[in-house]
Structures are given as C-alpha cells and as structure tokens.
Design a protein around this motif. Structure first.
Motif, PDB file in Angstrom:
ATOM      1  N   ARG A 161      39.280 -19.850  -1.001  1.00  0.00           N
ATOM      2  CA  ARG A 161      39.622 -21.034  -1.784  1.00  0.00           C
ATOM      3  C   ARG A 161      40.036 -22.190  -0.886  1.00  0.00           C
ATOM      4  O   ARG A 161      39.677 -23.350  -1.136  1.00  0.00           O
ATOM      5  CB  ARG A 161      40.749 -20.717  -2.780  1.00  0.00           C
TER       6      ARG A 161
ATOM      7  N   ALA B   2      38.305 -25.914  -0.602  1.00  0.00           N
ATOM      8  CA  ALA B   2      39.106 -27.135  -0.743  1.00  0.00           C
ATOM      9  C   ALA B   2      38.948 -28.020   0.485  1.00  0.00           C
ATOM     10  O   ALA B   2      38.748 -29.241   0.367  1.00  0.00           O
ATOM     11  CB  ALA B   2      40.565 -26.786  -0.967  1.00  0.00           C
TER      12      ALA B   2
ATOM     13  N   CYS C 171      39.546 -20.188 -10.718  1.00  0.00           N
ATOM     14  CA  CYS C 171      40.173 -20.915  -9.609  1.00  0.00           C
ATOM     15  C   CYS C 171      39.200 -21.890  -8.964  1.00  0.00           C
ATOM     16  O   CYS C 171      39.619 -22.890  -8.363  1.00  0.00           O
ATOM     17  CB  CYS C 171      40.678 -19.929  -8.556  1.00  0.00           C
TER      18      CYS C 171
ATOM     19  N   THR D  42      37.222 -26.486  -6.156  1.00  0.00           N
ATOM     20  CA  THR D  42      38.408 -25.858  -6.732  1.00  0.00           C
ATOM     21  C   THR D  42      38.692 -26.463  -8.103  1.00  0.00           C
ATOM     22  O   THR D  42      38.343 -27.617  -8.386  1.00  0.00           O
ATOM     23  CB  THR D  42      39.640 -26.045  -5.834  1.00  0.00           C
ATOM     24  N   ALA D  43      39.344 -25.681  -8.947  1.00  0.00           N
ATOM     25  CA  ALA D  43      39.697 -26.177 -10.273  1.00  0.00           C
ATOM     26  C   ALA D  43      40.581 -27.417 -10.166  1.00  0.00           C
ATOM     27  O   ALA D  43      40.412 -28.383 -10.928  1.00  0.00           O
ATOM     28  CB  ALA D  43      40.410 -25.069 -11.060  1.00  0.00           C
ATOM     29  N   ASP D  44      41.514 -27.407  -9.232  1.00  0.00           N
ATOM     30  CA  ASP D  44      42.408 -28.557  -9.078  1.00  0.00           C
ATOM     31  C   ASP D  44      41.631 -29.825  -8.732  1.00  0.00           C
ATOM     32  O   ASP D  44      41.905 -30.900  -9.270  1.00  0.00           O
ATOM     33  CB  ASP D  44      43.456 -28.274  -7.999  1.00  0.00           C
ATOM     34  N   ASP D  45      40.665 -29.704  -7.807  1.00  0.00           N
ATOM     35  CA  ASP D  45      39.894 -30.880  -7.424  1.00  0.00           C
ATOM     36  C   ASP D  45      38.997 -31.351  -8.563  1.00  0.00           C
ATOM     37  O   ASP D  45      38.814 -32.562  -8.761  1.00  0.00           O
ATOM     38  CB  ASP D  45      39.059 -30.586  -6.178  1.00  0.00           C
TER      39      ASP D  45
ATOM     40  N   LEU E 105      39.562 -31.216 -11.754  1.00  0.00           N
ATOM     41  CA  LEU E 105      40.384 -31.942 -12.722  1.00  0.00           C
ATOM     42  C   LEU E 105      40.857 -33.286 -12.171  1.00  0.00           C
ATOM     43  O   LEU E 105      40.912 -34.288 -12.888  1.00  0.00           O
ATOM     44  CB  LEU E 105      41.589 -31.093 -13.132  1.00  0.00           C
ATOM     45  N   ALA E 106      41.205 -33.311 -10.896  1.00  0.00           N
ATOM     46  CA  ALA E 106      41.751 -34.533 -10.297  1.00  0.00           C
ATOM     47  C   ALA E 106      40.679 -35.580 -10.037  1.00  0.00           C
ATOM     48  O   ALA E 106      40.944 -36.787 -10.134  1.00  0.00           O
ATOM     49  CB  ALA E 106      42.475 -34.192  -8.999  1.00  0.00           C
TER      50      ALA E 106
ATOM     51  N   SER F  89      37.821 -28.765 -19.483  1.00  0.00           N
ATOM     52  CA  SER F  89      39.221 -28.654 -19.894  1.00  0.00           C
ATOM     53  C   SER F  89      39.475 -27.388 -20.703  1.00  0.00           C
ATOM     54  O   SER F  89      40.531 -26.756 -20.559  1.00  0.00           O
ATOM     55  CB  SER F  89      39.640 -29.886 -20.695  1.00  0.00           C
TER      56      SER F  89
ATOM     57  N   ARG G 150      43.441 -26.880 -19.090  1.00  0.00           N
ATOM     58  CA  ARG G 150      44.172 -28.066 -18.641  1.00  0.00           C
ATOM     59  C   ARG G 150      43.296 -29.290 -18.861  1.00  0.00           C
ATOM     60  O   ARG G 150      42.076 -29.206 -18.731  1.00  0.00           O
ATOM     61  CB  ARG G 150      44.532 -27.964 -17.150  1.00  0.00           C
TER      62      ARG G 150
ATOM     63  N   ASP H 225      42.645 -35.090 -15.322  1.00  0.00           N
ATOM     64  CA  ASP H 225      43.560 -36.179 -14.998  1.00  0.00           C
ATOM     65  C   ASP H 225      42.982 -37.504 -15.505  1.00  0.00           C
ATOM     66  O   ASP H 225      41.792 -37.786 -15.292  1.00  0.00           O
ATOM     67  CB  ASP H 225      43.768 -36.272 -13.487  1.00  0.00           C
TER      68      ASP H 225
END
Length: 369
Positions: A31, A35, A72, A87-90, A92-93, A189, A194, A197
């Motif tokens: 991961r 990233a 993830c 990545t899931a965070d990227d 969404l962001a 989402s 989530r 953003d």
C-alpha cells in the motif's frame, strides 16, 4: 545546487529510477508503494502486479488482492481519464479536483453525441439507477438511461457516467491476480463507506498543491509540462506558484526549468542501474511529457501503444511478451554479453513469478544490427 545547475539526461534517468523504486527494489508495504507512486496505471488488469514485482524486494500478489477486497486500494478513472490503481484515501481526496478534466475528456470523444444533454441531469439520473446498490457494467448503465436520452446512445451515456460524472470503482475480482473478470462498477463513496472530499473553496487549491508535491516525490525533477502530462490537469500553475518557495530549480540540457523537492534523491549519474521489466503503460514512461530521460525518441511510441518494455542501464532497450507460455524479449538495440545475461536473469525471475514454476523458457531474439 544553484537554480542554473544543468541536469543531464543520465542524471534525470537515475533520479527517475530512484523515485520510481526501479534503481533498488524497495522494502516497503504494498500500500505504501502504491501511495508513493501516486497510483499505478491499471487499464491492463494484471499490469500492477508486474509493476510492483519490479519495484519491491518482496511482493506477494495475494497482498494486493487483499488490499483490493479489503477496500484499501481501488481501481478507478483518475489521472488523464485512465484507469488507475490508487489508495482509497487518495481516490477520495483527489477525485473532485479531477472532475472538470474528466468531463472535458469524455466530451472530447463524444461532443456530438452528447450535445444538448444536461450533464447534471444525466448524473442525477445515473445516481438514481445506481441507488439500488447493484453493480453495473458501463453498457448496462447506458442502456438503463437510453430511453430518456435516445440520441446519444448507450455507449456515450455510459462512458460519461462511469468515467466522469459519477465517481466509480471497478469491483473485484476485476484486477485480481490471474483472474479474468468483466468490469462491474459501483459508486466510490458507497464502496468505501466515505464521501468524496468536496471541492476546495474558490481561489484555493490544497489538492493541487498536494499533487505537485506528491508528483515530484515520485517523478521529479520535472517540468510543469511533465506534471500536466501525468495528471491531465490544466489548472496547476497556481498550485506550483503557491509552493515554489518550497522547491528547488534546475535546467535540463534543452534549457527547460525543472522543479524538485530539495531533499528528494538525485543519485550520481554513474550509479549502476539493474535490468527491469515493466508492464504496459508503466508510470515511469507515461509520467512525463518529455520522456527522453528513459526512452529514445525513436521508440517513444511504444509507451502509448501499450508495449511492455525492458530497461537496460535504465533505458528502454527491448520489448517483452508471452508467447505459448514462453517469455520473449525483442531487443531494440544491440545487447552486450553482460546485457543479455542481465536480461536473461531477470526474465527467468519474472517468468517464475508469472507462472510459479521454472518450466517456461526465456527467449531473447537477435539484437538488431
């Protein structure tokens, strides 16, 4: 180094290899590697496995499968409207920052078909269809709305919805190791639980600034034209200007300004570079407008044609493929004896990774004269 320091092609090559984890295989979690690389190009579902194998000291395909199933990492349309594994965070962001570009790129392909279609209405209708939680292919989604918008046709409707209007993920088993599976889409989402953003307030661009920093960490030193070629976003000059005091500047041999993070690795140009096998559409090639640091102009088209390439001394020197279970290497230039030995060794290691046994040959075709 002063702002007028000139970095030659070989110096840029070694910097790229270091940032792309191709100079030395990295000992980092899968991961974290995804990233760091700002995602992996993934329209070929198996490509990320080869890309990660070439970059990590220890890579088990099951680990990537677990990250996909565990939500993830995701497969989604993002940079340049191509499918990326991020990545899931990227996801969404970054997604809202890419929305206008994604719309424009789909319109560039279907402007005539979608003329007169209110895209906000189309997005709302698509979300209503998807509200039942059922995964759908792009054609299925297009056909579900074709009665309301008969003129564009299902293809244009589905393409606009899936790759631009409604942020989607391609569900596993698509993109899993040694698995052939069609594309089934659900909203990003809902898959991640989530919300994406929201866009920044007008006049601010924190995501753009993050993209500049992250890009330079994985691809620098680079020109702003390279940054734009990587992400497809036109509106990043303000983001570059906002963080310029954080950066250092160089020149390439053609006089272009190159920006970089001050503490990022820039290895000695004479650092040895091992043989590396790269998948189709690999980041190391497509991450630049000027790809001369890694591929000769005569072979530049290979990167956009989807050829799988072999790096020898850090540069594209051959293509590779699988034929009848054997790994075939086709040199683009003359190989020395050491070159052939290095390609053969890495080719055998890759074949063992791909097939989990040693029954498959590596064939290196004759070098061109």
């Amino acid at each position: 180094m002063s702002p007028t320091t000139v970095l030659g092609t070989r110096a840029l090559n070694r910097a790229t290899l270091a940032r792309q984890l191709l100079l030395e295989r990295a000992d980092v979690p899968v991961r974290d590697a995804i990233a760091h690389l700002c995602g992996l190009q993934a329209q070929e579902p198996q490509a990320p496995f080869v890309g990660l194998w070439s970059r990590l000291g220890t890579f088990a395909p099951a680990t990537l499968d677990e990250l996909l199933v565990g939500r993830c990492v995701v497969r989604t349309h993002l940079m340049r409207r191509t499918v990326h594994l991020v990545t899931a965070d990227d996801a969404l962001a970054w997604r809202a920052r890419h929305d206008p570009m994604l719309r424009q790129r789909v319109l560039g392909a279907y402007r005539g078909e979608l003329a007169g279609v209110d895209l906000d209405e189309l997005a709302a209708a698509g979300r209503a269809v998807l509200a039942d939680g059922e995964p759908r292919s792009m054609p299925e989604l297009g056909r579900a709305l074709a009665d309301r918008w008969p003129d564009p046709g299902p293809r244009a409707l589905g393409e606009m919805l899936v790759s631009a209007l409604v942020p989607m993920v391609q569900l596993p088993p698509r993109g899993m190791w040694r698995t052939k599976a069609g594309v089934r889409n659900v909203p990003l989402s809902s898959w991640l639980g989530r919300e994406i953003d929201p866009p920044a307030r007008e006049g601010a661009d924190p995501v753009g600034q993050t993209l500049v920093r992250r890009y330079l960490a994985a691809y620098g030193p680079a020109a702003t034209a390279d940054l734009r070629a990587w992400c497809g976003l036109a509106g990043l000059p303000a983001a570059v200007a906002a963080i310029r005091e954080e950066l250092v500047a160089f020149r390439d041999e053609r006089g272009r300004e190159l920006l970089d993070l001050p503490d990022a690795p820039r290895p000695d140009p004479d650092t040895p570079a091992p043989v590396r096998f790269l998948p189709a559409f690999d980041n190391a090639l497509l991450g630049y407008h000027d790809r001369s640091r890694i591929v000769d102009d005569a072979h530049r088209g290979l990167s956009v044609a989807g050829a799988r390439v072999v790096l020898v001394d850090g540069r594209v020197a051959a293509t590779w493929g699988i034929e009848d279970g054997d790994l075939i290497v086709t040199p683009l230039r003359r190989f020395s004896r050491d070159d052939r030995a290095g390609v053969d060794e890495q080719g055998r290691a890759l074949a063992a990774f791909l097939f989990s046994d040693d029954r498959h040959r590596v064939q290196i075709d004759a070098s061109p004269r």
